[in-house]
Design an enzyme around this catalytic site. Structure first.
Site, PDB file in Angstrom:
ATOM      1  N   GLY A 228       0.590  -1.461  -0.004  1.00  0.00           N
ATOM      2  CA  GLY A 228       0.238   0.449   0.177  1.00  0.00           C
ATOM      3  C   GLY A 228       0.785   1.109   0.563  1.00  0.00           C
ATOM      4  O   GLY A 228       0.599   1.841   0.645  1.00  0.00           O
ATOM      5  N   LYS A 229       2.036   1.362  -0.244  1.00  0.00           N
ATOM      6  CA  LYS A 229       2.819   2.313  -0.821  1.00  0.00           C
ATOM      7  C   LYS A 229       2.519   3.633  -1.425  1.00  0.00           C
ATOM      8  O   LYS A 229       1.751   4.104  -0.406  1.00  0.00           O
ATOM      9  CB  LYS A 229       4.814   2.122  -1.461  1.00  0.00           C
ATOM     10  N   ALA A 231      -1.405   4.122  -2.362  1.00  0.00           N
ATOM     11  CA  ALA A 231      -2.465   4.101  -1.536  1.00  0.00           C
ATOM     12  C   ALA A 231      -1.927   5.263  -0.104  1.00  0.00           C
ATOM     13  O   ALA A 231      -2.324   6.209  -0.197  1.00  0.00           O
ATOM     14  CB  ALA A 231      -2.879   3.152  -1.045  1.00  0.00           C
ATOM     15  N   GLU A 254       5.949   4.731 -12.088  1.00  0.00           N
ATOM     16  CA  GLU A 254       5.199   4.157 -12.207  1.00  0.00           C
ATOM     17  C   GLU A 254       3.923   3.388 -12.655  1.00  0.00           C
ATOM     18  O   GLU A 254       3.320   2.951 -13.236  1.00  0.00           O
ATOM     19  CB  GLU A 254       5.505   2.727 -10.400  1.00  0.00           C
ATOM     20  N   ARG A 263      -6.800   6.634  -8.566  1.00  0.00           N
ATOM     21  CA  ARG A 263      -6.934   6.684  -7.444  1.00  0.00           C
ATOM     22  C   ARG A 263      -7.992   7.099  -6.282  1.00  0.00           C
ATOM     23  O   ARG A 263      -8.162   7.470  -5.463  1.00  0.00           O
ATOM     24  CB  ARG A 263      -5.423   6.167  -7.032  1.00  0.00           C
ATOM     25  N   GLN A 375      11.114  -0.127  -2.744  1.00  0.00           N
ATOM     26  CA  GLN A 375      11.203  -1.556  -2.579  1.00  0.00           C
ATOM     27  C   GLN A 375      12.299  -1.610  -1.604  1.00  0.00           C
ATOM     28  O   GLN A 375      13.093  -1.278  -1.487  1.00  0.00           O
ATOM     29  CB  GLN A 375      11.314  -2.033  -3.633  1.00  0.00           C
ATOM     30  N   ARG A 441      15.817  11.120  12.368  1.00  0.00           N
ATOM     31  CA  ARG A 441      16.918  11.379  13.023  1.00  0.00           C
ATOM     32  C   ARG A 441      16.459  12.825  14.068  1.00  0.00           C
ATOM     33  O   ARG A 441      18.033  13.264  14.858  1.00  0.00           O
ATOM     34  CB  ARG A 441      17.794  12.103  11.524  1.00  0.00           C
TER      35      ARG A 441
END
Length: 516
Positions: A228-229, A231, A254, A263, A375, A441
């Site tokens: 679900g990246k 989304a 992509e 979407r 990824q 960080r």
């Protein structure tokens, strides 16, 4: 005697600038700088960060400066005698004019008082020569019909980008003005009701930990495929643009622009992607679509679906977007599909490292956060047990530089995808997604639970839902409103639905079956 008619001499013809141009140079200043470097031992500390050997126009001056750099690197004294000996050792003494020429250089300056000013002029002349060289090379190649025009544009942009990067030098800043700037930022943050100092994601618990995505930060959001990246970042983009009125730039390497917008339409209208794709909508759904899509029409979301986007193209486009639309954040989907065209890296790992460093540099230059999707490798799939399926920093694909350059690394993890339906405390994990903050960080790490609705390609806050009440569809195609609490049995309707006499909702599709 007859008077002679006076005929004035013709003036010497002016040099034809079109055919008699000299490359930009400052030979006298080059000699002055070299002489000053051999007079005062501290002078190289000033000049060393400004000039490289190739900045000198004359070849003999380049050789002398290389000898000075060599001595300074070895922490040896720099003077007329040591430079002469170093040139002799390098075999260049005769080529530069012998020891006599070295003594002449030191005799042409009295001190190193203005050496920094002189060095900067030499640097500027070098930049001018490089611009001329690059332009001439591009012009020559532009006449070559065998060279692809896209390759030529990439090479041109890369060459000028590399040159401009070398020119981006900042002076050291004393801490006092920086403290004033930091205090001003703290005061502004204290006046905000939500306590956020950065760009809000729209997810309450996530924003509590991050205080919003911070300017100049590079945030990497990584996951295995189908987690679900896209989304997640589109849900964020929607929240930022519609709820918080922030300009968002989405670079999708992509998916096509239309797919991205579809979407967003599914997410905003709460009509399933299958119905949107087929256009199989009931009359009331057309009204619903027409009504809710109005929110998106004027949203400050800017999408770019250039395939094989290079980091240099991204930089140019991001600068224009910042200038023209004052974007507050950049989202890249996803990092491994980018390239560093024109830089000729030795390997794919080096290329990803180069891309990562440039994204961090771009975030600092534009003073905005950059969110880059990434990824993960297959290490997650090979580990056993519920804990083993949690992503780790070592799972980042192709380059450890991503972990090194990122200010924050977040993983998207859906335990349900691996058949894990409960956590150690017995909490229900069906339909839940976890945002694991593995590196932060400037703040805390931890896990944030969100609700994942695969049929609508979106993430929500687990209790209330970032989009307000959730919209469901009954078997007859009618819309009903129901609560979004996860403890309710799947498929149960709200009290309102029962009051109006609608049947119970059918079970929603299994989230893990919808690969967003």
């Amino acid at each position: 005697m007859a008077d002679r008619k006076y005929t004035p001499k013709k003036a010497a013809p002016k040099q034809d600038l079109e055919f008699g141009k000299m490359p930009p140079q400052a030979l006298e200043l080059e000699e002055a700088v070299l002489g000053a470097l051999m007079l005062e031992k501290e002078a190289f500390l000033t000049v060393g960060e400004i000039l490289k050997p190739e900045c000198f126009y004359k070849d003999t001056h380049q050789k002398i400066y290389k000898a000075i750099v060599s001595l300074s690197t070895k922490e040896l004294p720099v003077d007329m005698l040591t430079v002469t000996e170093e040139l002799r050792a390098l075999g260049d003494l005769d080529e530069v004019g012998g020891a006599y020429f070295i003594t002449q250089l030191t005799g042409r300056v009295a001190s190193a008082a203005h050496i920094e000013y002189h060095a900067r002029i030499i640097w500027q002349k070098y930049l001018q020569r490089e611009v001329i060289r690059i332009s001439s090379d591009i012009q020559s190649k532009a006449y070559d019909e065998s060279i692809d025009v896209d390759d030529l544009l990439d090479e041109s942009e890369s060459s000028f980008f590399t040159l401009s990067q070398g020119n981006m030098k900042k002076d050291v800043t004393q801490i006092n003005p920086v403290i004033d700037e930091a205090m001003e930022m703290i005061k502004i943050a204290s006046q905000r009701d939500d306590g956020l100092s950065g760009v809000p994601s729209g997810f309450a618990e996530l924003d509590k930990i991050t205080s919003g995505w911070q300017n100049t930060d590079m945030i990497v959001i990584a996951a295995r495929p189908a987690m679900g990246k896209t989304a997640f970042v589109l849900s964020m983009a929607r929240n930022m643009a519609l709820t918080h009125k922030k300009g968002v730039a989405v670079f999708s390497l992509e998916m096509a622009n239309v797919q991205l917008v579809n979407r967003l339409i599914v997410s905003e209208t709460e009509i399933t992607g299958e119905k949107i794709k087929k256009g199989n909508l009931a009359p009331y759904e057309w009204q619903q679509l027409d009504h809710k899509i109005q929110n998106l029409i004027d949203a400050p979301i800017y999408v770019d679906d250039t395939a094989g986007l290079s980091v240099f193209e991204l930089r140019a486009k991001a600068r224009r977007l910042k200038k023209q639309h004052d974007i507050s954040i950049i989202i890249i989907d996803y990092l491994q599909l980018m390239n560093a065209s024109g830089m000729n890296p030795g390997s794919r790992q080096e290329e990803v490292s180069l891309i990562s460093r440039n994204l961090k540099g771009l975030a600092k230059e534009l003073n905005i956060p950059i969110v880059a999707l990434s990824q993960l490798n297959r290490g997650v799939e090979g580990r056993a047990g519920a804990e083993g399926k949690r992503p780790q920093l070592s799972d980042l694909r192709e380059s450890g530089a991503i972990e090194q350059d990122a200010d924050m690394v977040c993983f998207i993890h859906r335990p349900e995808y691996y058949g894990i339906t409960e956590d150690e405390q017995g909490n229900n994990l069906i339909g839940m997604g976890q945002i694991i903050i593995a590196k932060h960080r400037n703040g805390a790490t931890g896990d944030v639970n969100l609700r994942f609705r695969g049929e609508l390609a979106r993430f929500e806050d687990p209790d209330t839902g970032v989009f307000g009440a959730d919209l469901g569809m009954d078997q007859g195609g009618q819309s009903v409103t129901f609560g979004s609490k996860m403890n309710e049995p799947e498929g149960s309707g709200s009290n309102f639905a029962k009051e109006v006499g609608l049947p119970d909702l059918p079970p929603s599709p299994h989230d893990s079956d919808v690969p967003f």
